[in-house]
Every structure is written in structure tokens, then in C-alpha cells.
Design a protein around this motif. Structure first.
Motif, PDB file in Angstrom:
ATOM      1  N   LEU A  31      -4.799   9.372  -3.030  1.00  0.00           N
ATOM      2  CA  LEU A  31      -3.697   8.764  -3.773  1.00  0.00           C
ATOM      3  C   LEU A  31      -3.730   7.243  -3.649  1.00  0.00           C
ATOM      4  N   GLY A  32      -4.048   6.739  -2.459  1.00  0.00           N
ATOM      5  CA  GLY A  32      -4.113   5.293  -2.261  1.00  0.00           C
ATOM      6  C   GLY A  32      -5.206   4.651  -3.088  1.00  0.00           C
ATOM      7  N   THR A  33      -6.346   5.342  -3.256  1.00  0.00           N
ATOM      8  CA  THR A  33      -7.427   4.808  -4.096  1.00  0.00           C
ATOM      9  C   THR A  33      -6.982   4.722  -5.547  1.00  0.00           C
ATOM     10  N   VAL A  34      -6.297   5.756  -6.020  1.00  0.00           N
ATOM     11  CA  VAL A  34      -5.780   5.741  -7.397  1.00  0.00           C
ATOM     12  C   VAL A  34      -4.797   4.592  -7.580  1.00  0.00           C
ATOM     13  N   LEU A  35      -3.916   4.401  -6.610  1.00  0.00           N
ATOM     14  CA  LEU A  35      -2.939   3.317  -6.704  1.00  0.00           C
ATOM     15  C   LEU A  35      -3.622   1.952  -6.687  1.00  0.00           C
ATOM     16  N   SER A  41      -5.968  -2.769 -12.392  1.00  0.00           N
ATOM     17  CA  SER A  41      -6.283  -2.365 -13.755  1.00  0.00           C
ATOM     18  C   SER A  41      -5.943  -3.486 -14.742  1.00  0.00           C
ATOM     19  N   PRO A  42      -6.704  -3.586 -15.844  1.00  0.00           N
ATOM     20  CA  PRO A  42      -6.359  -4.570 -16.885  1.00  0.00           C
ATOM     21  C   PRO A  42      -5.130  -4.168 -17.698  1.00  0.00           C
ATOM     22  N   VAL A  43      -4.652  -2.946 -17.495  1.00  0.00           N
ATOM     23  CA  VAL A  43      -3.458  -2.469 -18.217  1.00  0.00           C
ATOM     24  C   VAL A  43      -2.214  -2.877 -17.430  1.00  0.00           C
ATOM     25  N   ALA A  44      -1.362  -3.676 -18.036  1.00  0.00           N
ATOM     26  CA  ALA A  44      -0.200  -4.235 -17.337  1.00  0.00           C
ATOM     27  C   ALA A  44       0.757  -3.147 -16.853  1.00  0.00           C
ATOM     28  N   VAL A  45       0.931  -2.091 -17.645  1.00  0.00           N
ATOM     29  CA  VAL A  45       1.863  -1.021 -17.270  1.00  0.00           C
ATOM     30  C   VAL A  45       1.397  -0.338 -15.987  1.00  0.00           C
ATOM     31  N   LEU A  46       0.099  -0.086 -15.882  1.00  0.00           N
ATOM     32  CA  LEU A  46      -0.426   0.546 -14.678  1.00  0.00           C
ATOM     33  C   LEU A  46      -0.274  -0.363 -13.467  1.00  0.00           C
ATOM     34  N   ARG A  47      -0.493  -1.653 -13.649  1.00  0.00           N
ATOM     35  CA  ARG A  47      -0.316  -2.591 -12.533  1.00  0.00           C
ATOM     36  C   ARG A  47       1.123  -2.588 -12.043  1.00  0.00           C
ATOM     37  N   ARG A  48       2.062  -2.561 -12.973  1.00  0.00           N
ATOM     38  CA  ARG A  48       3.481  -2.562 -12.580  1.00  0.00           C
ATOM     39  C   ARG A  48       3.865  -1.256 -11.903  1.00  0.00           C
ATOM     40  N   LEU A  49       3.358  -0.135 -12.399  1.00  0.00           N
ATOM     41  CA  LEU A  49       3.655   1.152 -11.771  1.00  0.00           C
ATOM     42  C   LEU A  49       3.101   1.213 -10.351  1.00  0.00           C
ATOM     43  N   GLY A  50       1.875   0.722 -10.179  1.00  0.00           N
ATOM     44  CA  GLY A  50       1.286   0.693  -8.843  1.00  0.00           C
ATOM     45  C   GLY A  50       2.072  -0.180  -7.893  1.00  0.00           C
ATOM     46  N   ALA A  51       2.463  -1.359  -8.359  1.00  0.00           N
ATOM     47  CA  ALA A  51       3.245  -2.270  -7.521  1.00  0.00           C
ATOM     48  C   ALA A  51       4.615  -1.675  -7.200  1.00  0.00           C
ATOM     49  N   PHE A  52       5.220  -0.997  -8.182  1.00  0.00           N
ATOM     50  CA  PHE A  52       6.523  -0.369  -7.964  1.00  0.00           C
ATOM     51  C   PHE A  52       6.435   0.706  -6.886  1.00  0.00           C
ATOM     52  N   TYR A  53       5.431   1.551  -6.971  1.00  0.00           N
ATOM     53  CA  TYR A  53       5.243   2.611  -5.971  1.00  0.00           C
ATOM     54  C   TYR A  53       5.095   2.015  -4.582  1.00  0.00           C
ATOM     55  N   VAL A  54       4.203   1.040  -4.449  1.00  0.00           N
ATOM     56  CA  VAL A  54       3.930   0.452  -3.139  1.00  0.00           C
ATOM     57  C   VAL A  54       5.182  -0.194  -2.556  1.00  0.00           C
ATOM     58  N   HIS A 106       1.716   6.951   3.465  1.00  0.00           N
ATOM     59  CA  HIS A 106       0.590   6.116   3.891  1.00  0.00           C
ATOM     60  C   HIS A 106      -0.338   5.760   2.745  1.00  0.00           C
ATOM     61  N   ALA A 107      -0.202   6.422   1.600  1.00  0.00           N
ATOM     62  CA  ALA A 107      -0.993   6.032   0.430  1.00  0.00           C
ATOM     63  C   ALA A 107      -0.684   4.598   0.017  1.00  0.00           C
ATOM     64  N   ALA A 108       0.566   4.178   0.207  1.00  0.00           N
ATOM     65  CA  ALA A 108       0.925   2.796  -0.121  1.00  0.00           C
ATOM     66  C   ALA A 108       0.164   1.807   0.749  1.00  0.00           C
ATOM     67  N   PHE A 109      -0.023   2.149   2.006  1.00  0.00           N
ATOM     68  CA  PHE A 109      -0.755   1.260   2.921  1.00  0.00           C
ATOM     69  C   PHE A 109      -2.254   1.321   2.667  1.00  0.00           C
ATOM     70  N   VAL A 110      -2.767   2.504   2.295  1.00  0.00           N
ATOM     71  CA  VAL A 110      -4.171   2.608   1.905  1.00  0.00           C
ATOM     72  C   VAL A 110      -4.434   1.757   0.670  1.00  0.00           C
ATOM     73  N   CYS A 111      -3.508   1.797  -0.270  1.00  0.00           N
ATOM     74  CA  CYS A 111      -3.627   0.994  -1.485  1.00  0.00           C
ATOM     75  C   CYS A 111      -3.756  -0.488  -1.149  1.00  0.00           C
ATOM     76  N   GLU A 112      -2.902  -0.983  -0.286  1.00  0.00           N
ATOM     77  CA  GLU A 112      -2.945  -2.405   0.065  1.00  0.00           C
ATOM     78  C   GLU A 112      -4.197  -2.746   0.863  1.00  0.00           C
ATOM     79  N   ALA A 113      -4.656  -1.808   1.698  1.00  0.00           N
ATOM     80  CA  ALA A 113      -5.891  -2.037   2.438  1.00  0.00           C
ATOM     81  C   ALA A 113      -7.079  -2.143   1.473  1.00  0.00           C
ATOM     82  N   LEU A 114      -7.111  -1.253   0.483  1.00  0.00           N
ATOM     83  CA  LEU A 114      -8.190  -1.310  -0.499  1.00  0.00           C
ATOM     84  C   LEU A 114      -8.073  -2.545  -1.381  1.00  0.00           C
ATOM     85  N   ARG A 115      -6.858  -2.959  -1.665  1.00  0.00           N
ATOM     86  CA  ARG A 115      -6.680  -4.170  -2.479  1.00  0.00           C
ATOM     87  C   ARG A 115      -7.223  -5.389  -1.745  1.00  0.00           C
ATOM     88  N   SER A 116      -7.058  -5.385  -0.404  1.00  0.00           N
ATOM     89  CA  SER A 116      -7.666  -6.465   0.372  1.00  0.00           C
ATOM     90  C   SER A 116      -9.187  -6.388   0.298  1.00  0.00           C
TER      91      SER A 116
END
Length: 225
Positions: A31-35, A41-54, A106-116
């Protein structure tokens, strides 16, 4: 102290902690990789959804998420993850909902780790991928994600260690993991300090090798620039 060790199945409690950690880690990684992909993503809606979840999940207490998963979704909405006719359905359902809640949190933290990890990939890599005709998905899969994972090994190890320790929260919905058994023993026995030290040592044994492994991997797999 030896009487306590014989009376209570401490190994089974730690085995439950290991199972919670293992399956929750897999769910959190997927789930964190998907987030993380959504956040770049170049799609603004997906970026906002990901940021909202995190932002929402990271600022919600884990205890509340774990309790809501079983009480709100499992009991009130009658969404069971096991066969309700089973004799152990209540226990198994609590265990599985605990895994789901830990993975979601913890998917939210995996997401931020991968974003780094994404930030360690030079911009020229993505531009080079586009220049040879790769789509966003292809460049992500073939070029960016492998390097992002290598750059995020150390923070991912920290998330896994935090997940191992946070499995103790599963005791609020009756999952018989290590901390739940420790509370029972301390309430019923007199050697509370010795019991605490035994369980503390158990968590050190679980987390210390993980820290050493991920530190070693981050050094060996570091991308040379």
C-alpha cells in the motif's frame, strides 16, 4: 522466575508478534508503494489523494485505528475476515483486523520513506527515460523505483522496527501478543521487574538484527553518484 516461564507460553506470544509484524509489513509495503507512486504521479488528483491519506493517517492515533478496525468495521458493519461459524472466529478476526490496521497506519510512513528514496534519484534519470520513449509507468518500473528502493532502505528499516514495537497496540482488541501476555503476568505474579526485563529483551532480539541488517544493506546497496 522459572515457574513463570513454565506457566505462561511466552514463546507463543512472541510468535504472534512476529506474525503481526510480518503480514502487516507486507501490506504496508504494498500500500505504501502505491501511495508513493500516487504522490509523484503527474496526475494532480492522485497527488492530492496520496497527500491526504498520508496526512490524515499519520496524525491519527494508532490505537484509534486498531480499535475502529474491529469495533467499527468488523463488529458494527459485520465485515468479517474469517468464517464467522468457526469456533475461533472472534480471535482470528481480531488478529486479521489488527494486521489490516497496522498495515494501513504504517503504509503512510512507508510512502514517505519511499518518497525520500525518489528524491535521491537524479532528475536526469527520468528525463533520459522519457527521451528513449518510456511511458511514466515504464520509467517508474524500470528506472526510478529500483533506485528509490535502494535509497530508502535505511528509512524502511526504521519503519519496520517501529511496526514491530507498535504491534503492542493490538492488545487493545484482545490479540494475545507479547505485551498483552506481559500485562497478564505482571497482574498475576510478583516478579514484575524480572518479567518486564524478559519481554524487553525479547523485543531487543526482534528489532536489533533488523536494524543491523538494514544498515548493512543500505551501505552495500547505496547508489554511487
Amino acid at each position: 522466575m522459572f515457574d513463570i516461564l513454565e506457566k505462561y507460553d511466552i514463546l507463543a506470544a512472541f510468535w504472534m508478534t512476529i506474525k503481526l509484524t510480518f503480514f502487516s509489513a507486507i501490506g504496508a509495503l504494498v500500500l505504501g508503494t502505491v501511495l508513493a507512486i500516487m504522490r509523484v504521479s503527474p496526475v494532480a488528483v492522485l497527488r492530492r489523494l496520496g497527500a491526504f491519506y498520508v496526512n490524515i493517517v499519520r496524525n491519527t492515533p494508532l490505537t484509534l485505528i486498531v480499535f475502529f478496525s474491529l469495533a467499527g468495521v468488523g463488529i458494527v458493519l459485520q465485515i468479517n475476515l474469517v468464517d464467522p461459524s468457526s469456533s475461533t472466529s472472534l480471535r482470528d478476526n481480531a488478529i486479521r483486523w489488527a494486521m489490516v490496521a497496522l498495515a494501513v497506519y504504517h503504509a503512510a510512513f512507508v510512502c514517505e520513506a519511499l518518497r525520500s528514496g525518489f528524491n535521491t534519484v537524479p532528475l536526469g534519470q527520468a528525463e533520459a527515460a522519457r527521451s528513449i520513449g518510456l511511458t511514466f509507468g515504464q520509467s517508474l518500473r524500470e528506472v526510478i523505483l529500483p533506485q528509490a528502493f535502494r535509497g530508502a532502505i535505511a528509512p524502511l528499516g526504521s519503519v519496520l522496527i517501529a511496526l514491530t514495537k507498535n504491534t503492542t497496540v493490538a492488545s487493545v482488541i484482545g490479540v494475545a501478543e507479547a505485551s498483552a501476555l506481559m500485562k497478564v503476568i505482571i497482574e498475576n505474579e510478583t516478579a514484575s521487574v524480572a518479567v518486564f526485563l524478559v519481554f524487553a529483551l525479547g523485543f531487543v532480539i526482534l528489532t536489533l538484527p533488523v536494524g543491523l541488517l538494514f544498515t548493512s544493506m543500505s551501505r552495500r546497496l547505496a547508489v554511487k553518484r
